[in-house]
Design an enzyme around this catalytic site. Structure first.
Site, PDB file in Angstrom:
ATOM      1  N   ARG A 243     -24.087  68.868 149.336  1.00  0.00           N
ATOM      2  CA  ARG A 243     -22.642  68.803 149.552  1.00  0.00           C
ATOM      3  C   ARG A 243     -22.168  67.395 149.244  1.00  0.00           C
ATOM      4  O   ARG A 243     -22.949  66.488 149.010  1.00  0.00           O
ATOM      5  CB  ARG A 243     -22.287  69.158 151.004  1.00  0.00           C
ATOM      6  CG  ARG A 243     -22.129  70.640 151.317  1.00  0.00           C
ATOM      7  CD  ARG A 243     -20.911  71.279 150.681  1.00  0.00           C
ATOM      8  NE  ARG A 243     -19.671  70.552 150.883  1.00  0.00           N
ATOM      9  CZ  ARG A 243     -18.931  70.595 151.981  1.00  0.00           C
ATOM     10  NH1 ARG A 243     -19.308  71.330 153.011  1.00  0.00           N
ATOM     11  NH2 ARG A 243     -17.811  69.909 152.067  1.00  0.00           N
TER      12      ARG A 243
ATOM     13  N   ARG B 216     -24.465  81.541 144.304  1.00  0.00           N
ATOM     14  CA  ARG B 216     -24.468  82.010 142.922  1.00  0.00           C
ATOM     15  C   ARG B 216     -25.398  81.159 142.060  1.00  0.00           C
ATOM     16  O   ARG B 216     -26.145  81.686 141.217  1.00  0.00           O
ATOM     17  CB  ARG B 216     -23.034  81.950 142.374  1.00  0.00           C
ATOM     18  CG  ARG B 216     -22.898  82.182 140.885  1.00  0.00           C
ATOM     19  CD  ARG B 216     -21.457  81.953 140.462  1.00  0.00           C
ATOM     20  NE  ARG B 216     -20.958  80.672 140.916  1.00  0.00           N
ATOM     21  CZ  ARG B 216     -21.202  79.509 140.299  1.00  0.00           C
ATOM     22  NH1 ARG B 216     -21.923  79.493 139.189  1.00  0.00           N
ATOM     23  NH2 ARG B 216     -20.703  78.388 140.779  1.00  0.00           N
TER      24      ARG B 216
ATOM     25  N   LYS C 295     -11.035  78.364 141.661  1.00  0.00           N
ATOM     26  CA  LYS C 295     -12.184  79.118 142.172  1.00  0.00           C
ATOM     27  C   LYS C 295     -12.291  79.024 143.695  1.00  0.00           C
ATOM     28  O   LYS C 295     -12.990  79.834 144.310  1.00  0.00           O
ATOM     29  CB  LYS C 295     -13.480  78.636 141.521  1.00  0.00           C
ATOM     30  CG  LYS C 295     -13.913  77.220 141.886  1.00  0.00           C
ATOM     31  CD  LYS C 295     -15.242  76.886 141.227  1.00  0.00           C
ATOM     32  CE  LYS C 295     -15.718  75.501 141.639  1.00  0.00           C
ATOM     33  NZ  LYS C 295     -17.040  75.181 141.049  1.00  0.00           N
ATOM     34  N   ASP C 296     -11.607  78.054 144.319  1.00  0.00           N
ATOM     35  CA  ASP C 296     -11.652  77.903 145.775  1.00  0.00           C
ATOM     36  C   ASP C 296     -10.629  78.770 146.498  1.00  0.00           C
ATOM     37  O   ASP C 296     -10.702  78.922 147.722  1.00  0.00           O
ATOM     38  CB  ASP C 296     -11.406  76.439 146.169  1.00  0.00           C
ATOM     39  CG  ASP C 296     -12.534  75.517 145.735  1.00  0.00           C
ATOM     40  OD1 ASP C 296     -13.656  76.014 145.537  1.00  0.00           O
ATOM     41  OD2 ASP C 296     -12.294  74.303 145.594  1.00  0.00           O
TER      42      ASP C 296
ATOM     43  N   ARG D 285     -23.235  63.481 145.082  1.00  0.00           N
ATOM     44  CA  ARG D 285     -24.228  64.432 144.583  1.00  0.00           C
ATOM     45  C   ARG D 285     -25.098  63.803 143.502  1.00  0.00           C
ATOM     46  O   ARG D 285     -26.313  63.970 143.484  1.00  0.00           O
ATOM     47  CB  ARG D 285     -23.532  65.687 144.056  1.00  0.00           C
ATOM     48  CG  ARG D 285     -22.784  66.463 145.124  1.00  0.00           C
ATOM     49  CD  ARG D 285     -22.224  67.760 144.592  1.00  0.00           C
ATOM     50  NE  ARG D 285     -21.277  68.352 145.529  1.00  0.00           N
ATOM     51  CZ  ARG D 285     -20.887  69.617 145.512  1.00  0.00           C
ATOM     52  NH1 ARG D 285     -21.375  70.440 144.606  1.00  0.00           N
ATOM     53  NH2 ARG D 285     -20.024  70.072 146.390  1.00  0.00           N
TER      54      ARG D 285
END
Length: 314
Positions: free
Chosen positions: A140, A122, A75-76, A146
């Site tokens: 981040r 998103r 996805k990156d 996280r």
């Protein structure tokens, strides 16, 4: 001994380790080589530091010959065709989004005004569409960092890709796995992209042993939507595809590598994609089914554009 380029985070080295182990089972000895990327040196939101920030350094190392193979979270990767690379997509992990909340809460159970951490547009858009009362906070860092914001009480919850949690050994930390029809993941979420130089025949043969037909077809359909919308990996665009293989189903050079996914007779792919207003006020959803991933992806993208997706993203 072939060298596998990877980012240095726990998740990245774990993912690359899975690739190394799979290549070893196929008879290819391999070792990991950490490559530092610009994204690792910055805590700014990804949309500010640029599309492909986590992948360009790995690709540079690959094309300079410093590593033989590069492993990315698919996805990156930018959607633009890279003619110097041959790409293989291994078996895909769970595509769903995971909520990690205090006290084992679900998204619906979070109190009014709960502080939820994510920096992905998103996710922000879909969270506000479902819960406009939420206080969305930027987030981040690696998975451990996280999660620490919830553990410390700074945040009530965070949203992460479940694939990263599972691969990193934190799958039991999710308090809810979000239904992908209600909360859609990023295009190619849960998929890895394994690249080698297109002119390296030996490495092409090696990573071809990793190719999974379903993961390739699904990722190709989802990323075709992204490409047709001319949107990057940080755009408020989501997509989820399901591939059902038929006789002779197989994979070509891999999604996004200039090759395609051979669906085989009787194969089909169902694709659902959405474009969202950042404030959650509006969303466009389209779905299509067919036997060719790129064709289905283009069909869904065209339907979204016809309904005003470009204006919504802007």
């Amino acid at each position: 001994m072939l060298k596998i380029g990877t980012r240095g985070s726990h998740l990245a080295t774990t993912q690359a380790g899975h690739v190394r182990d799979a290549l070893s089972r196929a008879g290819y000895d391999a070792e990991l080589q950490v490559v530092t990327t610009a994204g690792d040196l910055s805590q700014a939101p990804v949309e500010r530091i640029g599309i492909g920030v986590f992948t360009s350094a790995l690709r540079d190392a690959l094309f300079r010959g410093e590593v033989d193979v590069a492993v990315h979270s698919f996805k990156d990767l930018p959607t633009a065709y890279e003619p110097r690379a041959f790409l293989a997509v291994p078996v895909r992990e769970d595509t769903r989004e995971a909520l990690i909340a205090r006290d084992g809460l679900t998204l619906a159970e979070l109190p009014h005004g709960a502080r939820v951490g994510t920096s992905a547009p998103r996710r922000v858009a879909q969270l506000l569409a479902l819960r406009p009362d939420l206080d969305i906070r930027p987030l981040r860092g690696n998975i451990e960092r996280r999660m620490s914001h919830v553990e410390s009480g700074e945040l009530d919850a965070i949203v992460l890709a479940n694939a990263g949690l599972v691969r990193g050994g934190f799958g039991n930390r999710a308090t809810e796995l979000l239904d992908p029809r209600a909360f859609m993941p990023a295009p190619a979420q849960g998929a890895l992209a394994v690249e080698c130089r297109v002119d390296d025949a030996a490495m092409r043969e090696a990573i071809s042993t990793l190719i999974d037909a379903s993961a390739t077809a699904e990722s190709l359909a989802e990323r075709t939507v992204l490409a047709e919308l001319e949107a990057g990996c940080t755009a408020p665009v989501a997509a989820t595809a399901t591939f059902v293989g038929g006789a002779g189903a197989g994979a070509g050079a891999g999604a996004g590598a200039g090759g395609g996914a051979g669906a085989g007779a009787g194969a089909s792919i169902t694709l659902r994609a959405g474009v969202f207003a950042l404030d959650g006020s509006r969303q466009l959803i389209e779905e299509a089914r067919g036997d060719d991933p790129e064709t289905v992806g283009r069909e869904v993208a065209a339907a979204l554009l016809a309904r005003g997706a470009a204006e919504l993203m802007n």
